[in-house]
Write an enzyme that holds these catalytic residues in place. Structure first.
Site, mmCIF file in Angstrom:
data_model
loop_
_atom_site.group_PDB
_atom_site.id
_atom_site.type_symbol
_atom_site.label_atom_id
_atom_site.label_comp_id
_atom_site.label_asym_id
_atom_site.label_seq_id
_atom_site.Cartn_x
_atom_site.Cartn_y
_atom_site.Cartn_z
ATOM 1 N N ARG A 265 27.258 28.411 43.526
ATOM 2 C CA ARG A 265 26.859 27.402 42.976
ATOM 3 C C ARG A 265 25.310 27.313 42.440
ATOM 4 O O ARG A 265 24.967 26.415 41.844
ATOM 5 C CB ARG A 265 26.636 26.324 44.342
ATOM 6 N N GLN B 261 38.209 32.303 44.957
ATOM 7 C CA GLN B 261 37.466 30.814 45.475
ATOM 8 C C GLN B 261 38.716 30.190 46.177
ATOM 9 O O GLN B 261 38.534 29.054 46.288
ATOM 10 C CB GLN B 261 37.009 30.290 44.154
ATOM 11 N N LYS C 201 35.720 27.918 33.322
ATOM 12 C CA LYS C 201 37.234 27.260 33.445
ATOM 13 C C LYS C 201 37.221 25.762 33.304
ATOM 14 O O LYS C 201 38.137 25.263 32.536
ATOM 15 C CB LYS C 201 37.681 27.829 34.747
ATOM 16 N N THR C 202 36.348 25.152 33.788
ATOM 17 C CA THR C 202 36.433 23.747 33.721
ATOM 18 C C THR C 202 36.307 23.287 32.564
ATOM 19 O O THR C 202 36.776 22.329 31.723
ATOM 20 C CB THR C 202 35.643 23.094 34.968
ATOM 21 N N ASP D 51 43.229 22.232 37.287
ATOM 22 C CA ASP D 51 41.926 22.596 37.549
ATOM 23 C C ASP D 51 42.061 23.290 39.055
ATOM 24 O O ASP D 51 42.694 22.801 39.800
ATOM 25 C CB ASP D 51 40.673 21.755 37.435
ATOM 26 N N GLU D 52 41.324 24.397 39.360
ATOM 27 C CA GLU D 52 41.263 24.973 40.507
ATOM 28 C C GLU D 52 42.710 25.241 41.227
ATOM 29 O O GLU D 52 42.847 24.771 42.253
ATOM 30 C CB GLU D 52 40.656 23.852 41.999
HETATM 31 P P1 ATP Z 1 33.814 27.206 38.954
HETATM 32 O O1 ATP Z 1 34.415 28.376 39.147
HETATM 33 O O2 ATP Z 1 32.629 27.266 39.946
HETATM 34 O O3 ATP Z 1 34.603 25.934 38.967
HETATM 35 P P2 ATP Z 1 34.068 27.317 36.397
HETATM 36 O O4 ATP Z 1 34.580 28.431 35.948
HETATM 37 O O5 ATP Z 1 34.972 26.033 36.220
HETATM 38 O O6 ATP Z 1 33.098 27.404 37.590
HETATM 39 P P3 ATP Z 1 32.260 25.751 34.451
HETATM 40 O O7 ATP Z 1 31.679 24.983 35.694
HETATM 41 O O8 ATP Z 1 33.235 25.295 33.472
HETATM 42 O O9 ATP Z 1 32.852 27.113 35.214
HETATM 43 O O10 ATP Z 1 30.985 26.104 33.756
HETATM 44 C C1 ATP Z 1 29.684 26.614 34.463
HETATM 45 C C2 ATP Z 1 28.453 26.473 33.508
HETATM 46 O O11 ATP Z 1 28.458 27.180 32.572
HETATM 47 C C3 ATP Z 1 28.580 25.089 33.320
HETATM 48 O O12 ATP Z 1 27.457 24.471 33.232
HETATM 49 C C4 ATP Z 1 29.055 24.893 31.692
HETATM 50 O O13 ATP Z 1 28.775 23.964 31.001
HETATM 51 C C5 ATP Z 1 28.475 26.420 31.219
HETATM 52 N N1 ATP Z 1 29.301 26.980 30.212
HETATM 53 C C6 ATP Z 1 30.667 27.295 30.266
HETATM 54 N N2 ATP Z 1 30.571 27.963 28.974
HETATM 55 C C7 ATP Z 1 29.611 28.035 28.390
HETATM 56 C C8 ATP Z 1 29.532 28.538 26.907
HETATM 57 N N3 ATP Z 1 30.605 28.985 26.144
HETATM 58 N N4 ATP Z 1 28.322 28.363 26.522
HETATM 59 C C9 ATP Z 1 27.394 28.092 27.041
HETATM 60 N N5 ATP Z 1 27.699 27.303 28.408
HETATM 61 C C10 ATP Z 1 28.693 27.263 29.128
HETATM 62 MG MG MG Z 2 35.578 24.875 37.613
#
Ligand code: ATP
Ligand code: MG
Length: 659
Positions: free
Chosen positions: A615, A260, A44-45, A229-230
């Protein structure tokens, strides 16, 4: 195809590289609002960051037209860095920050329209509590009938709902009427001192939207793209603020995960996710199902745990990272042994050539960090505690800041009270009490009241000399530091204050640590670069003081050095580490005792456990202690229900040797 289009396609392809189809779909939405609703680690981020870059690179959106909201200042800094490295452009015009940070920026620019003095000071939650304590004392309300903490909670909750005292109808309830009066009195104190608390930053800037249409129109015209975000942790006021700013022109892009939502206790409303669909229709909802962070084992375990919650929007998450190791479960004898076990596991991990900063120890409450800190210190492993007593909240730092604030604004009563007799200079409680009464009666600041009493001769003898020399000290500080650069200013102020000698008298190590912290403050000043707008309206010192106050409210430290990370589960949101220890998994501690009886709060605790587990990238340890000394008592706990909610097939119990 002309040359321009060709470059666009290449750049756009580069920005979409490394995104899966639904991620790319979210990044490139052009119609209406977008909600990315997806589980932990699904990117997402990452999508949000790529979207900003994509808007700038392919849609010709100026950085000036984008506003992005993150949950911490640290996340904002990282986001800027990521965008800059994706695009190789100047991102200074881009507004990225927390709700508080952005509201602050707005109020600095529009202090007049917001009805604030130009040099208004931000107070953190600790300052706020002092003021409230004092207020209760002045009104002779005894702490058994109303504690400062509960009045503080009441005031902040009303502000988060967007309510001023005048908007509250107490009906015939005398308690409600009394609370409203106290809220009113608190506001009067803040107004007199030019003080703004955290909740006020946002409330005031929302009122700025409502009361100054020309200001609102200006920002509506400017920010055509709002990204959050969040999103699951926004509260009522933040939501209203966003909605006002968006009007019917801006394109909203929010990402979040209902599983979350962990700030309900602080007024966050996960229902905002559901409202969003109605308020910003048409909304495209994008779901991401692939998790890129964790092994299958960790992910399945976390999914199983969260499935025990009843109220969920529901989602599936899968990972192709392989199964990895089982989750280790360790039953420690007590908290000291728990810490020893964790630290030994970290040592083995480091011996295998891994980085310290990829290990995190997570716990439910700050007090748990002590045992880990001791064990880490013994083994000389560098670590950093996030949360707990944060740098800008440490007593000695606040003392030095109080002096600095008084040089900027002598009317800052909270700071005046803090250091009027620190170091001790013979200004007793009686003298201060008289000053306060004098100030109250004449509507003066304490500083003015002191001057007044000295000139009128109301104050005499030893007390008068002591007060006079304090005022002279402040005056000297102001004169001797005015034209200096920030670090010199801080250094000179600390020297003149006598704080170093004062702390040198404390027991050896403690005093030394405090003095080192004071020196660190000078360093912080030398690294400080204010946001342009903020500095423009304020000057360097005030911008620094505002920064210190904002940082103090945040559960994060500054540099992300190569050290083991210790933090509460709340502070771990959004982060990831190869190796994670989730500690203190005992009933009563986690889930927290207060939450056990209420289903809603129990579910929030479970989401917190879900945040903690997700995490971890590769290795996850769950630990609990059979007995634990906490706040001075020994408690014999049973393992947390959350341990039992993780399917046994994912867990491997660690045998203890010699027991
Ligand atoms: P959270 O809910 O914990 O905030 P999130 O959904 O924001 O998580 P991110 O932190 O954006 O997730 O991504 C998690 C990990 O996966 C990061 O290390 C990111 O770089 C990697 N990632 C996300 N999408 C891809 C992709 N398409 N290919 C490779 N790596 C990815
Ligand atoms: Mg995130």
């Amino acid at each position: 195809m002309n040359q321009f289009q060709a470059t666009q396609t290449i750049d756009s392809a580069r920005l979409l590289e490394g995104l899966n189809p639904p991620q790319a779909e979210a990044v490139t939405q052009t119609e209406g609002a977008t909600l990315v609703l997806a589980g932990a680690g699904s990117g997402k981020t990452r999508v949000l960051v790529h979207r900003i870059a994509w808007l700038m690179e392919t849609q010709g959106v100026s950085p000036y037209g984008i506003l992005a909201v993150t949950f911490t200042n640290k996340a904002a800094g990282e986001m800027r860095g990521r965008i800059a490295s994706l695009l190789d452009v100047d991102v200074r015009g881009l507004w990225v920050g927390t709700f508080h940070g952005i509201a602050h920026r707005l109020l600095r620019q529009h202090w007049q329209e917001a009805n604030l003095p130009q040099d208004f000071q931000i107070i953190d939650s600790d300052d706020q509590k002092r003021i409230i304590k004092r207020l209760l004392k002045d009104q002779q309300i005894d702490a058994t009938s109303l504690t400062p903490a509960s009045l503080q909670g009441y005031i902040n909750a009303r502000k988060d709902e967007g309510l001023r005292p005048a908007n509250i109808d107490p009906g015939s309830d005398p308690v409600a009427a009394r609370l409203r009066e106290l809220y009113d009195a608190y506001e009067a104190i803040c107004r007199r001192g030019g003080l703004v608390d955290f909740a006020e930053l946002l409330l005031r800037s929302n009122e700025l939207w409502l009361q100054q249409p020309q200001v609102l129109m200006h920002y509506r015209e400017r920010f055509r793209h709002l990204l959050v975000d969040e999103f699951q942790d926004t509260n009522t006021l933040q939501y209203a603020w966003l909605r006002n700013l968006a009007g019917d022109r801006a394109t909203l892009f929010v990402v979040g995960d209902d599983d979350q939502a962990i700030y309900g206790w602080r007024g966050a409303r996960v229902e905002n996710i559901l409202r969003f669909d109605k308020d910003f229709s048409p909304v495209t909802t994008v779901r991401l199902e692939q998790n890129y962070r964790s092994t299958n084992t960790i992910l399945s375990a976390a999914n199983a745990l969260i499935s025990h919650n009843a109220e969920r929007l529901g989602k599936n998450l899968w990972s192709d990272q392989g199964d990895g190791d089982p989750i280790a479960l360790y039953a420690a004898y007590n908290e000291v042994e728990e810490a020893r076990y964790v630290v030994e596991a970290i040592e083995r991990w480091m011996a295998a050539g891994n980085r310290r900063d990829q290990a995190a120890i997570l716990y439910r409450s700050n007090a748990q960090s002590r045992a880990f800190e001791e064990a880490l210190m013994q083994r000389r492993i560098p670590y950093r505690v996030y949360g707990g007593t944060r740098f800008f909240e440490r007593a000695e730092i606040k003392d030095a800041l109080a002096y600095l604030r008084l040089t900027a604004n002598p009317a800052d009563d909270a700071s005046f009270e803090r250091v009027v007799n620190l170091p001790t200079r013979g200004i007793g409680a009686r003298t201060v009490e008289n000053l306060r009464a004098h100030a109250r009666a004449r509507q003066l600041s304490l500083h003015e009241a002191a001057l007044d009493q000295l000139t009128s001769g109301e104050l005499s003898g030893r007390a008068a000399n002591a007060v006079r020399s304090f005022l002279e000290l402040l005056d000297t500080m102001r004169r001797q530091t005015a034209d200096h650069l920030l670090p010199d200013r801080i250094e000179r102020t600390i020297q003149l204050s006598g704080l170093i000698d004062h702390y040198a008298k404390e027991p050896h190590e403690k005093g030394q640590a405090r003095i080192e912290n004071l020196q660190e403050l000078i360093t912080a000043g030398s690294y400080f670069t204010p946001e342009e707008e903020v500095e423009g309206s304020l000057g360097e010192l005030n911008a620094f003081l505002a920064h210190a106050a904002l940082e103090a409210g945040e559960e994060q430290g500054d540099a992300w050095d190569d050290c083991v990370h210790l933090m509460t589960l709340h502070a771990a949101k959004g982060l990831e580490f190869d190796l994670v220890f989730l500690c203190g998994l005992e009933e009563g501690l986690f889930p927290h005792q207060r939450s056990v009886e209420e289903p809603g709060r129990l579910q929030e605790e479970r989401r917190l456990a879900y945040v903690g587990m997700t995490r971890a990238r590769q290795f996850l340890y769950l630990c609990y202690a059979e007995s634990r000394r906490l706040h001075g008592d020994v408690i014999y706990g049973t393992p947390s229900r959350f341990v039992a909610e993780v399917p046994a097939e994912h867990i491997q119990e660690v045998r203890q040797i010699g027991r």
